[in-house]
Design an enzyme around this catalytic site. Structure first.
Site, PDB file in Angstrom:
ATOM      1  N   LYS A 121       9.407  17.421  24.356  1.00  0.00           N
ATOM      2  CA  LYS A 121       8.108  17.872  23.822  1.00  0.00           C
ATOM      3  C   LYS A 121       7.387  16.730  23.116  1.00  0.00           C
ATOM      4  CE  LYS A 121       7.959  20.037  19.708  1.00  0.00           C
ATOM      5  NZ  LYS A 121       7.020  19.481  18.709  1.00  0.00           N
ATOM      6  N   ASN A 122       8.090  16.018  22.257  1.00  0.00           N
ATOM      7  CA  ASN A 122       7.416  15.023  21.419  1.00  0.00           C
ATOM      8  C   ASN A 122       7.065  13.735  22.156  1.00  0.00           C
ATOM      9  OD1 ASN A 122       7.402  16.828  19.377  1.00  0.00           O
ATOM     10  ND2 ASN A 122       9.017  15.849  18.167  1.00  0.00           N
TER      11      ASN A 122
ATOM     12  N   ARG B 269      -0.539  20.103  15.229  1.00  0.00           N
ATOM     13  CA  ARG B 269      -0.867  18.866  14.514  1.00  0.00           C
ATOM     14  C   ARG B 269      -1.061  17.679  15.440  1.00  0.00           C
ATOM     15  NH1 ARG B 269      -0.398  18.070   9.370  1.00  0.00           N
ATOM     16  NH2 ARG B 269      -0.107  15.866   9.802  1.00  0.00           N
TER      17      ARG B 269
ATOM     18  N   ARG C 264       2.292  16.450   5.018  1.00  0.00           N
ATOM     19  CA  ARG C 264       2.023  15.676   6.238  1.00  0.00           C
ATOM     20  C   ARG C 264       0.633  15.047   6.270  1.00  0.00           C
ATOM     21  NH1 ARG C 264       4.560  18.620  11.330  1.00  0.00           N
ATOM     22  NH2 ARG C 264       4.635  16.498  12.109  1.00  0.00           N
ATOM     23  N   PRO C 265       0.412  14.023   5.435  1.00  0.00           N
ATOM     24  CA  PRO C 265      -0.889  13.362   5.417  1.00  0.00           C
ATOM     25  C   PRO C 265      -1.154  12.553   6.699  1.00  0.00           C
ATOM     26  CG  PRO C 265       0.677  12.209   4.003  1.00  0.00           C
ATOM     27  CD  PRO C 265       1.371  13.439   4.499  1.00  0.00           C
ATOM     28  N   VAL C 266      -2.413  12.117   6.858  1.00  0.00           N
ATOM     29  CA  VAL C 266      -2.776  11.294   8.025  1.00  0.00           C
ATOM     30  C   VAL C 266      -3.344   9.939   7.583  1.00  0.00           C
ATOM     31  CG1 VAL C 266      -3.129  13.198   9.654  1.00  0.00           C
ATOM     32  CG2 VAL C 266      -5.029  12.451   8.213  1.00  0.00           C
TER      33      VAL C 266
ATOM     34  N   LEU D  56      -2.091   7.054   7.045  1.00  0.00           N
ATOM     35  CA  LEU D  56      -1.628   5.854   7.749  1.00  0.00           C
ATOM     36  C   LEU D  56      -2.229   5.768   9.163  1.00  0.00           C
ATOM     37  CD1 LEU D  56       2.099   5.873   6.569  1.00  0.00           C
ATOM     38  CD2 LEU D  56       0.161   4.597   5.626  1.00  0.00           C
TER      39      LEU D  56
ATOM     40  N   ASP E 197      14.584  16.026  12.915  1.00  0.00           N
ATOM     41  CA  ASP E 197      14.423  17.186  13.801  1.00  0.00           C
ATOM     42  C   ASP E 197      15.758  17.839  14.178  1.00  0.00           C
ATOM     43  OD1 ASP E 197      11.719  16.826  13.672  1.00  0.00           O
ATOM     44  OD2 ASP E 197      11.502  15.932  15.660  1.00  0.00           O
TER      45      ASP E 197
ATOM     46  N   ILE F 267      12.688  12.365   5.247  1.00  0.00           N
ATOM     47  CA  ILE F 267      11.424  12.201   5.998  1.00  0.00           C
ATOM     48  C   ILE F 267      10.366  13.199   5.511  1.00  0.00           C
ATOM     49  CG2 ILE F 267      10.347  12.070   8.293  1.00  0.00           C
ATOM     50  CD1 ILE F 267      12.611  10.032   8.019  1.00  0.00           C
TER      51      ILE F 267
ATOM     52  N   ARG G 288       7.532  27.230  21.113  1.00  0.00           N
ATOM     53  CA  ARG G 288       6.764  25.977  21.015  1.00  0.00           C
ATOM     54  C   ARG G 288       7.618  24.784  21.436  1.00  0.00           C
ATOM     55  NH1 ARG G 288       4.113  24.744  15.552  1.00  0.00           N
ATOM     56  NH2 ARG G 288       3.476  23.038  16.874  1.00  0.00           N
TER      57      ARG G 288
HETATM   58  C1  EPZ Z   1       6.656  13.355  14.550  1.00  0.00           C
HETATM   59  O1  EPZ Z   1       5.786  13.868  13.570  1.00  0.00           O
HETATM   60  C2  EPZ Z   1       7.224  14.533  15.282  1.00  0.00           C
HETATM   61  N1  EPZ Z   1       6.141  15.307  15.903  1.00  0.00           N
HETATM   62  C3  EPZ Z   1       8.018  15.410  14.326  1.00  0.00           C
HETATM   63  O2  EPZ Z   1       8.609  16.451  15.062  1.00  0.00           O
HETATM   64  C4  EPZ Z   1       9.129  14.570  13.701  1.00  0.00           C
HETATM   65  O3  EPZ Z   1       9.803  15.355  12.748  1.00  0.00           O
HETATM   66  C5  EPZ Z   1       8.519  13.344  13.024  1.00  0.00           C
HETATM   67  O4  EPZ Z   1       7.723  12.593  13.979  1.00  0.00           O
HETATM   68  C6  EPZ Z   1       9.568  12.394  12.462  1.00  0.00           C
HETATM   69  O5  EPZ Z   1      10.445  11.990  13.470  1.00  0.00           O
HETATM   70  C7  EPZ Z   1       5.717  14.992  17.120  1.00  0.00           C
HETATM   71  O6  EPZ Z   1       6.127  14.010  17.721  1.00  0.00           O
HETATM   72  C8  EPZ Z   1       4.691  15.871  17.732  1.00  0.00           C
HETATM   73  P1  EPZ Z   1       5.680  10.865  11.028  1.00  0.00           P
HETATM   74  P2  EPZ Z   1       4.773  12.894  12.811  1.00  0.00           P
HETATM   75  O7  EPZ Z   1       4.292  10.362  11.021  1.00  0.00           O
HETATM   76  O8  EPZ Z   1       4.356  11.818  13.728  1.00  0.00           O
HETATM   77  C9  EPZ Z   1       4.613  10.402   6.379  1.00  0.00           C
HETATM   78  C10 EPZ Z   1       9.234  18.706  15.515  1.00  0.00           C
HETATM   79  O9  EPZ Z   1       9.934  19.589  14.951  1.00  0.00           O
HETATM   80  N2  EPZ Z   1       3.236  10.056   6.773  1.00  0.00           N
HETATM   81  O10 EPZ Z   1       6.727   9.996  11.628  1.00  0.00           O
HETATM   82  O11 EPZ Z   1       3.740  13.745  12.184  1.00  0.00           O
HETATM   83  C11 EPZ Z   1       4.962  11.852   6.693  1.00  0.00           C
HETATM   84  O12 EPZ Z   1       4.480  12.724   5.704  1.00  0.00           O
HETATM   85  C12 EPZ Z   1       8.294  17.823  14.725  1.00  0.00           C
HETATM   86  O13 EPZ Z   1       9.219  18.526  16.744  1.00  0.00           O
HETATM   87  C13 EPZ Z   1       2.352   9.631   5.799  1.00  0.00           C
HETATM   88  O14 EPZ Z   1       2.688   9.551   4.610  1.00  0.00           O
HETATM   89  O15 EPZ Z   1       5.744  12.307  11.678  1.00  0.00           O
HETATM   90  C14 EPZ Z   1       6.468  11.777   6.752  1.00  0.00           C
HETATM   91  O16 EPZ Z   1       6.983  11.799   5.448  1.00  0.00           O
HETATM   92  C15 EPZ Z   1       8.091  18.208  13.326  1.00  0.00           C
HETATM   93  N3  EPZ Z   1       1.079   9.320   6.184  1.00  0.00           N
HETATM   94  C16 EPZ Z   1       6.731  10.406   7.365  1.00  0.00           C
HETATM   95  O17 EPZ Z   1       5.518   9.662   7.153  1.00  0.00           O
HETATM   96  C17 EPZ Z   1       0.683   9.387   7.478  1.00  0.00           C
HETATM   97  O18 EPZ Z   1      -0.487   9.088   7.759  1.00  0.00           O
HETATM   98  C18 EPZ Z   1       7.055  10.400   8.846  1.00  0.00           C
HETATM   99  O19 EPZ Z   1       6.097  11.192   9.543  1.00  0.00           O
HETATM  100  C19 EPZ Z   1       1.598   9.807   8.464  1.00  0.00           C
HETATM  101  C20 EPZ Z   1       2.885  10.136   8.088  1.00  0.00           C
END
Ligand code: EPZ
Length: 431
Positions: A22-23, A102, A131-133, A135, A316, A338, A408
């Protein structure tokens, strides 16, 4: 609303085919926005998130066809989807769609890279944390996009096109790396991404982008270098097998006992989790076909884990591993680094008789001799499947409601488990 009914106690024997990830599927589908030519994706899982993203991409003007099933094809085989974004008709991604998934926020990158503008709703919070954006936006700003936020929408503009830049992520982010990578492929000049995520799904996206004509070096490492190109072409790419699905069924076998071949699962993508499962007493055998996982009656040993970015133990799989530890001999400490709020399954596992205490970013699990079936529900897909795993080893009947979370992310969950002897059925309820 449907629920899944499980009567625990059966060990699992047989073969489980592992679906496309999926991811990886989601960012690969979004990458179709980068080119006017056709991107053909094979081995796409049949999941609610994939169907929803097809609809979201359709709103932007992506034409899609989903190849029909040929006679004799297994109903479990992945599907092939052709995506063609010849004309992008709308650069707006509205709240009602982005809030449902998301990952659809990531359309911001290809839209601004190709069209010079995009307006995408902020995704909002979700069940596993804030889950901020920030970055993701930082990466696009470095590449020359002007970012503003108005009424819950991110507006990104780069009228003269994006330009290469150096992007250093202060923490590893999968979504941030996907976004930076996609945008940099069409930026003028050279981009350096430091502290990039090394998750196999990022590597899969990078490999597909290379097939589309992108110039990327360092794939699979934490330093990615991209030489921008003026345009990308179509390609054919097969989605990699889902390591989280494979790890989930590995936890299920370790929990229920038995001997199962996880067909198509790749060891390199799952090494840290497999190491931990071996420490719990499971027997892991990599073969040409996939990964064979077995556990005899010797009991489950307690092991501590800490979630980390790849190649560490994946967040995950944290909930599924916790389910396994509920029946271990002794105490295990599971630390989540995480996401700050990814322990929603703890209360529900407790309903089955698990003994778990929370201690900041850690859960301390005291293994119990028996779990007992009960009605449970969960608020995200990994948490939901952890309840299924616990239920497989619980006495009596468990019903897991809010099955849409499972739909999902897990293709044919009941059929795959029932095919190995589990007593699992979906119960449809009207209303
Ligand atoms: C991806 O989410 C996956 N989703 C998640 O899978 C997975 O848990 C996660 O990566 C970590 O491996 C998909 O691929 C669709 P991140 P993503 O950006 O990209 C922080 C599942 O169950 N962060 O690697 O959103 C964030 O809060 C899902 O399939 C910021 O601070 O995760 C977290 O603490 C859930 N600012 C860390 O970074 C940002 O702008 C890692 O998040 C972005 C992230």
């Amino acid at each position: 609303m449907d629920s899944i009914r499980i009567i625990g106690g059966n060990p699992l024997y047989g073969t489980i085919p592992i679906s496309g990830a999926k991811n990886a599927a989601l960012p690969l589908m979004i990458a179709s926005l980068l080119t006017p030519e056709t991107l053909t994706l094979q081995n796409l899982p049949r999941l609610a998130d994939v169907s929803l993203l097809v609809r979201i991409l359709g709103n932007h003007g992506v034409d899609y066809t989903i190849a029909g099933k040929k006679p004799g094809d297994s109903s479990i085989a992945g599907q092939t989807v052709h995506l063609k974004a010849r004309n992008i008709v709308d650069t707006l991604a509205p709240y009602d769609l982005v809030s449902k998934m998301r990952a659809s926020f990531w359309v911001l990158a290809p839209l601004v890279a190709r069209m010079g503008e995009a307006k995408v709703s902020l995704p909002g919070g979700c069940a596993i944390g804030t889950r901020p954006v920030d970055l993701l936006l930082m990466a696009l700003e470095k590449l020359g996009a002007e970012i503003s936020i108005e009424a819950g929408y991110v507006i990104a503009k780069a009228r003269g096109g994006l330009r290469g830049a150096e992007i250093t992520f202060p923490k590893v982010t999968v979504g941030g790396t996907h976004v930076a990578l996609m945008a940099a492929t069409l930026a003028r000049g050279h981009t350096l991404i430091q502290n990039a995520a090394r998750e196999p799904e990022v590597t899969d996206l990078a490999q597909c982008l290379v097939k589309m004509g992108a110039k990327i070096h360092g794939i699979g490492t934490s330093t990615l270098e991209i030489e921008g190109v003026a345009s990308l072409n179509g390609a054919v790419h097969s989605v990699l097998p889902d390591r989280i699905e494979a790890g989930t069924y590995a936890c299920a076998v370790a929990m229920a006992g038995g001997d199962v071949m996880l067909e198509g699962a790749q060891v390199d993508a799952l090494r840290s989790a497999l190491d931990v499962l071996e420490q719990t007493g499971a027997v892991v055998t990599p073969t040409n076909e996939g990964i064979r996982i077995a556990r005899n009656g010797a009991g489950i040993s307690a092991v501590d884990v800490t979630t980390q970015p790849f190649p560490g133990f994946p967040t995950d799989l944290q909930a599924q591993f916790m389910a396994l530890m509920t029946k271990a001999k002794g105490q295990s400490r599971i630390t989540e680094t995480i996401f700050e709020n990814r322990f929603m399954h703890v209360q529900e596992l407790a309903r089955l008789g698990a003994q778990i205490k929370l201690d900041g970013d850690a859960a301390i699990v005291d293994g119990v001799r028996r779990l007992q079936g009960a009605p449970v529900m969960a608020t995200d897909l990994r948490a939901s499947v952890s309840l299924v795993i616990a239920a497989l080893a619980a006495e009596g009947e468990t019903s897991v409601s809010r099955v849409y979370h499972l739909d999902r992310g897990f293709e044919h969950l009941e059929a795959k488990l029932a095919g190995c002897g589990a007593n699992v059925t979906r119960v449809s309820q009207a209303g």
